[in-house]
Structures are given as C-alpha cells and as structure tokens.
Motif scaffolding. Sequence first.
Motif, short mmCIF file in Angstrom:
data_model
loop_
_atom_site.label_atom_id
_atom_site.label_comp_id
_atom_site.label_asym_id
_atom_site.label_seq_id
_atom_site.Cartn_x
_atom_site.Cartn_y
_atom_site.Cartn_z
N MET A 136 0.81 -1.22 0.00
CA MET A 136 0.00 0.00 0.00
C MET A 136 0.84 1.27 0.00
SD MET A 136 -3.23 -0.14 -0.25
CE MET A 136 -3.64 1.48 0.43
N SER A 137 2.08 1.15 0.44
CA SER A 137 2.93 2.34 0.61
C SER A 137 3.02 3.21 -0.64
CB SER A 137 4.33 1.90 1.07
OG SER A 137 5.17 3.01 1.21
N PRO A 138 3.26 2.66 -1.83
CA PRO A 138 3.35 3.53 -3.01
C PRO A 138 2.01 4.14 -3.42
CG PRO A 138 3.53 1.22 -3.66
CD PRO A 138 3.59 1.25 -2.17
N LEU A 139 0.91 3.64 -2.86
CA LEU A 139 -0.41 4.19 -3.19
C LEU A 139 -0.86 5.27 -2.21
CD1 LEU A 139 -2.30 0.87 -4.08
CD2 LEU A 139 -1.28 2.52 -5.67
N MET A 140 -0.17 5.41 -1.08
CA MET A 140 -0.62 6.35 -0.06
C MET A 140 -0.55 7.81 -0.50
SD MET A 140 -1.94 4.54 2.15
CE MET A 140 -2.35 5.87 3.29
N PRO A 141 0.44 8.24 -1.31
CA PRO A 141 0.37 9.62 -1.81
C PRO A 141 -0.90 9.90 -2.59
CG PRO A 141 2.58 8.73 -2.12
CD PRO A 141 1.71 7.58 -1.67
N LEU A 142 -1.38 8.89 -3.33
CA LEU A 142 -2.65 9.03 -4.04
C LEU A 142 -3.80 9.19 -3.06
CD1 LEU A 142 -4.42 8.76 -6.63
CD2 LEU A 142 -4.35 6.28 -6.25
N HIS A 143 -3.81 8.38 -2.02
CA HIS A 143 -4.85 8.46 -0.99
C HIS A 143 -4.87 9.84 -0.36
CE1 HIS A 143 -5.76 8.31 3.40
NE2 HIS A 143 -6.86 7.76 2.95
N ASP A 144 -3.71 10.38 0.00
CA ASP A 144 -3.65 11.67 0.68
C ASP A 144 -4.12 12.80 -0.23
OD1 ASP A 144 -2.65 10.36 2.90
OD2 ASP A 144 -0.56 10.76 2.40
N ALA A 145 -3.77 12.72 -1.51
CA ALA A 145 -4.21 13.76 -2.45
C ALA A 145 -5.73 13.72 -2.62
CB ALA A 145 -3.52 13.57 -3.80
N ILE A 146 -6.29 12.53 -2.77
CA ILE A 146 -7.74 12.41 -2.91
C ILE A 146 -8.45 12.88 -1.66
CG2 ILE A 146 -9.62 10.72 -3.13
CD1 ILE A 146 -7.76 9.11 -4.95
N ARG A 147 -7.90 12.54 -0.50
CA ARG A 147 -8.53 12.94 0.77
C ARG A 147 -8.64 14.45 0.88
NH1 ARG A 147 -6.35 14.93 5.04
NH2 ARG A 147 -4.25 14.41 4.30
N ILE A 148 -7.59 15.18 0.57
CA ILE A 148 -7.62 16.64 0.74
C ILE A 148 -8.50 17.29 -0.32
CG2 ILE A 148 -5.51 17.04 -0.59
CD1 ILE A 148 -6.71 18.97 2.51
N ILE A 149 -8.49 16.76 -1.56
CA ILE A 149 -9.32 17.35 -2.62
C ILE A 149 -10.80 17.16 -2.31
CG2 ILE A 149 -10.02 17.09 -5.04
CD1 ILE A 149 -7.07 16.58 -5.70
N LEU A 150 -11.19 15.97 -1.88
CA LEU A 150 -12.60 15.73 -1.55
C LEU A 150 -13.00 16.48 -0.28
CD1 LEU A 150 -13.08 11.95 -2.42
CD2 LEU A 150 -13.82 13.96 -3.71
#
Length: 252
Positions: free
Chosen positions: A156-170
């Motif tokens: 999951m580690s390489p996907l977490m930057p994606l998660h954080d970006a989606i979290r702040i945008i939403l």
Amino acid sequence: MPSYDYPFNERIRTLLRLEDLFIKVLHNIEGEHEFIHHSVLLSIFQILDIIERAELKMDLLQELDRQKMVMNNLRGNPSIEEKVLNDLVTDIENAARPLRNTPGKLGQTLRDNEWLMSIKQRSVIPGGVCEFDLPSYHYWLGLSSERRKHDLSVWMSPLMPLHDAIRIILHILRGSGMTSNMTATNGAYQQMLGGAKPAQMLRVEISDDTPCFPEVSANKYAINIRFNSLDNAQRPRPCDHDINFSLTLCNL
C-alpha cells in the motif's frame, strides 16, 4: 447523520470510487483473519484498475496546485480565520509533495510484482484463487496476521500519496458548498440548476431516524431526488410522505 454523495462528472466519480476503496483497505488491513486480508488485496487490485489512467497523477497535482493558489488568494480576508487557512495550505503541500516525488506511473511497483499480478489475473475468474490454483497464495494467507499486515502495508505504501491527495481534494470539495434545508414532498424533490459554474457534486443528508435513502438523477441543468425505503425482501419502495433533508451543491 447519513450522507450520500452524487458526482456530476467522471472525474469526481473516479475520486469517490477510489476514496471508498481506500477506506475499506485501511480499515480491513488492521484485521486478523486471512479472509479479511484477502478482501484487502482484492480492493488493492481494484484501485490499480482504476488508476490505470496515466493522467490521473497529473490531474491531482494540477488540482492541488490550483487549490493552493485559491487559498493563498484568500489571505487577508477578514471572514476567514488565518490559522485554518494556513493549516489547509500545509495539508495541500503535504499531499502534493510525495505525489510529485513518486516516480513513473502510479502503482507501477505493484504491477512489476509478478506474484501479485498472477493473483490479480486469477482473481477476475469466479473461484479462481482456490488453493489448487494458487498454492503460494494459499500459503501466504496461512502465515501470521503480523506478516500479512506487514506485506499489505508495504504494497500500500506507493499508493498512499494518491490516498492523501484524494482525501484533501474531496475534503475541500465537500466543504465548498452552502447547505440548504429542503423537503421532498411525497418523497420527491426537483430543482432546476443555473449559473455560470455548474456544480460538480451534490450531498444529501437525512436524519438517523428517517428509514429511507435517496436515489438521485442529476446533471448541470436539474436535480431529481426520489426517496425510497426497503421492504422485507430488500426491494426499493417509494416513500409516499414528506421527508426533510439537507442539500449541498459542491464545486471546487
């Protein structure tokens, strides 16, 4: 209070789908049973399928940069608390930095893992991950929960930057609109839309003691909401009484 998000375009629809998958992964990864971790891995595979679009990373970075500019332009506005604004800008920067520093395509390190891809290929076949199909995967599921949690966290580690970006945008999107209290007469509500900047998403919230759910049909011109309940056979049935709810039109 239950809330329902309805996206108006494919871009927001993709972000909401990814958010839903990340929520399930990050919750279930803390489980102990092998079946729970099997579900985690299937959700990770679904994330990989969604982010196959190469431009998603650039779209997120452009949106984060745009939101940072918008927030900086609000500095000095007496109606906005400076600390809240600074915290939000910091969150945007913290979300953009690791995403920008991620080399290549999102999730590429997982796609390069032949063992994971062999499981992913079989997972689309009904019953395709039985122990006789993938004995190595069956062996992995039988390892300790600590080992499985470690491996899943690494994947999951390489996907977490994606998660954080989606979290702040939403987070910004959901906080962007004005909320209005509405009434659906006999369970139905309609509203015409206008304005130069169409909404990108709507949010419907109803009270906990309202035994129904909204079904939304909407575009940039009109909103139609029909509230339904479930009968004993889980079949939707229209609600025939007035329902109070809150409606928020959101736009980045």
